[in-house]
Design a protein around this motif. Sequence first.
Motif, PDB file in Angstrom:
ATOM      1  N   GLY A  77       0.821  -1.211   0.000  1.00 26.79           N
ATOM      2  CA  GLY A  77       0.000   0.000   0.000  1.00 26.79           C
ATOM      3  C   GLY A  77       0.853   1.259   0.000  1.00 26.79           C
ATOM      4  O   GLY A  77       0.598   2.194  -0.765  1.00 26.79           O
ATOM      5  N   LYS A  78       1.863   1.271   0.865  1.00 26.52           N
ATOM      6  CA  LYS A  78       2.757   2.442   0.950  1.00 26.52           C
ATOM      7  C   LYS A  78       3.574   2.600  -0.333  1.00 26.52           C
ATOM      8  O   LYS A  78       3.796   3.722  -0.810  1.00 26.52           O
ATOM      9  CB  LYS A  78       3.683   2.308   2.146  1.00 26.52           C
ATOM     10  CG  LYS A  78       4.498   3.581   2.425  1.00 26.52           C
ATOM     11  CD  LYS A  78       5.248   3.468   3.729  1.00 26.52           C
ATOM     12  CE  LYS A  78       5.893   4.801   4.119  1.00 26.52           C
ATOM     13  NZ  LYS A  78       6.606   5.470   3.039  1.00 26.52           N
ATOM     14  N   GLU A  81       1.378   4.159  -2.894  1.00 27.41           N
ATOM     15  CA  GLU A  81       1.158   5.574  -2.556  1.00 27.41           C
ATOM     16  C   GLU A  81       2.400   6.419  -2.819  1.00 27.41           C
ATOM     17  O   GLU A  81       2.314   7.509  -3.407  1.00 27.41           O
ATOM     18  CB  GLU A  81       0.744   5.676  -1.077  1.00 27.41           C
ATOM     19  CG  GLU A  81       0.366   7.070  -0.641  1.00 27.41           C
ATOM     20  CD  GLU A  81      -0.045   7.126   0.826  1.00 27.41           C
ATOM     21  OE1 GLU A  81      -0.037   8.228   1.394  1.00 27.41           O
ATOM     22  OE2 GLU A  81      -0.355   6.066   1.409  1.00 27.41           O
ATOM     23  N   ASP A  82       3.555   5.921  -2.405  1.00 28.91           N
ATOM     24  CA  ASP A  82       4.816   6.675  -2.568  1.00 28.91           C
ATOM     25  C   ASP A  82       5.142   6.928  -4.040  1.00 28.91           C
ATOM     26  O   ASP A  82       5.767   7.939  -4.382  1.00 28.91           O
ATOM     27  CB  ASP A  82       5.983   5.927  -1.911  1.00 28.91           C
ATOM     28  CG  ASP A  82       5.912   5.968  -0.384  1.00 28.91           C
ATOM     29  OD1 ASP A  82       5.067   6.724   0.142  1.00 28.91           O
ATOM     30  OD2 ASP A  82       6.677   5.224   0.269  1.00 28.91           O
ATOM     31  N   ASN A  84       2.854   7.138  -6.459  1.00 23.84           N
ATOM     32  CA  ASN A  84       1.685   7.730  -7.139  1.00 23.84           C
ATOM     33  C   ASN A  84       1.129   6.822  -8.238  1.00 23.84           C
ATOM     34  O   ASN A  84       0.802   7.281  -9.339  1.00 23.84           O
ATOM     35  CB  ASN A  84       2.037   9.100  -7.741  1.00 23.84           C
ATOM     36  CG  ASN A  84       2.418  10.103  -6.671  1.00 23.84           C
ATOM     37  OD1 ASN A  84       1.735  10.229  -5.659  1.00 23.84           O
ATOM     38  ND2 ASN A  84       3.513  10.799  -6.890  1.00 23.84           N
ATOM     39  N   ASP A  86      -1.614   5.043  -9.969  1.00 23.11           N
ATOM     40  CA  ASP A  86      -3.073   5.208 -10.029  1.00 23.11           C
ATOM     41  C   ASP A  86      -3.720   3.855 -10.311  1.00 23.11           C
ATOM     42  O   ASP A  86      -4.128   3.543 -11.426  1.00 23.11           O
ATOM     43  CB  ASP A  86      -3.429   6.215 -11.135  1.00 23.11           C
ATOM     44  CG  ASP A  86      -4.893   6.634 -11.075  1.00 23.11           C
ATOM     45  OD1 ASP A  86      -5.589   6.241 -10.116  1.00 23.11           O
ATOM     46  OD2 ASP A  86      -5.343   7.343 -12.003  1.00 23.11           O
ATOM     47  N   TYR A 405     -13.812   7.069   1.981  1.00 23.24           N
ATOM     48  CA  TYR A 405     -13.753   6.508   0.615  1.00 23.24           C
ATOM     49  C   TYR A 405     -15.125   6.552  -0.053  1.00 23.24           C
ATOM     50  O   TYR A 405     -15.240   6.735  -1.263  1.00 23.24           O
ATOM     51  CB  TYR A 405     -13.190   5.086   0.625  1.00 23.24           C
ATOM     52  CG  TYR A 405     -14.096   4.034   1.211  1.00 23.24           C
ATOM     53  CD1 TYR A 405     -14.972   3.319   0.393  1.00 23.24           C
ATOM     54  CD2 TYR A 405     -14.068   3.740   2.566  1.00 23.24           C
ATOM     55  CE1 TYR A 405     -15.809   2.349   0.913  1.00 23.24           C
ATOM     56  CE2 TYR A 405     -14.907   2.765   3.095  1.00 23.24           C
ATOM     57  CZ  TYR A 405     -15.769   2.080   2.268  1.00 23.24           C
ATOM     58  OH  TYR A 405     -16.598   1.124   2.799  1.00 23.24           O
TER      59      TYR A 405
END
Length: 433
Positions: A77-78, A81-82, A84, A86, A405
């Motif tokens: 997950g990180k 996110e780190d 970007n 999509d 969400y």
Amino acid sequence: MNTQVEKLEDSQVKLTVEIDSDQVTWAIAKAYQDMKKDFNIQGFRKGKVPRAIIEKMYGVEVFFNKAADILIEQTIGKAIEDNNVDIAARIGQEGIEVVEMSKDHMKYEATITVKPEFTLGDYKGLEIEVDKVKVTDEEIDAELEKEADKNSREISITDRPVQDKDTVIIDFKGFVDGQPFEGGSASDYSLVIGSKSFIEGFEEQLIGKSKGEKAELNVTFPENYHLESLAGKPAVFEVEIKDIKVKEVPEINDDFAADVSEFETLSEYKESIREKLLKQKEDQQKATVENKLIEMAVKNADVKVPKAMTEDQMDKNIRNFEARLNQQGLKLEHYIQFTGQDMAAFRESIRDDAEKQIASRLVLDKIALEENVQISEEELDSELKEIAKYYNMEFEELKKVFPAYEKEALESDLKVKKVIQLIVDSAKVTEKE
């Protein structure tokens, strides 16, 4: 943790994640704690075998798979996110591969589907031609006849034999090769002549028979009949006609209008039907125009939908369809069997629609970005109030518990509605007679 992203074909990226020794050491220790109860080694109580003993007997790799699962769950997950990423479709287990694993190092790769890159085509000023909305006298008469039919009553008759469209109450027994077969008999069965709900030829042979009469009907089961044991076979049905019923339909006049509506005269009632039908047709045409304009905007954008996004949408559509079937007391597997398909064929039958759904959403979302469509707090609150009303909740209470969400999804849906309205308002719609 070190990460890097590599672009692949078909709107996919490869996310490579390398994890340092401290995290790997911790994950292997946790894997041991989670798994030690599964080892039975003589001389030790279950769940109390030291890690060193287990690793000596089974090798140091014994905890690697579990540790890798722990680390992937903790880090992916990180990493997404780190970088970007999509993400646009569920990452299946088959999409993640551990390429290196040791007691102090781990490296894995995740293949992730992202939203496709594409250029928008024309979506403003689209031209479309539609039929002029009108209601005919014949359509009004058909509505009146339907209402009269709803208010009809069935009466038994004895002064004539069975005719087309009569309802007959029958007892019957069916035989194939002189033997009765399962499901081939019934008592007090109600059958509408001409409904074609029985085997071809069955209903037609009842015409001309009278109440109380017994008859022997000869029919043949169709070659594609759902029971293989009966398919294509001739059958004999012994039938007794116990009653003949006809519909007594009320006369359509002022009295009828007063009985079934709030109006005193038939002319007033007809006018109300005209207005109702006109509104229905206008609503249908509005939906048709919207759908056609969206299709045109999608076609102009020429977006290519990744397979993984289509598969996810198919899964969602199947879940929704199954839920609707369950509400009717039906099961999906029975529906699929009844339609002569298997699950693979059923999935393929919904693929095109799922792909169109995704393509439409991708294009509408991109137009929202292009046009910088925004949703105000007031607009969002207005929608939340409607949701609160539906669930019989206080608005403020719903607002407290409404997940972030879900709020994002609601905001996205409202943006899409605005985009659709923008496309419709800018379109040139021509009516033809």
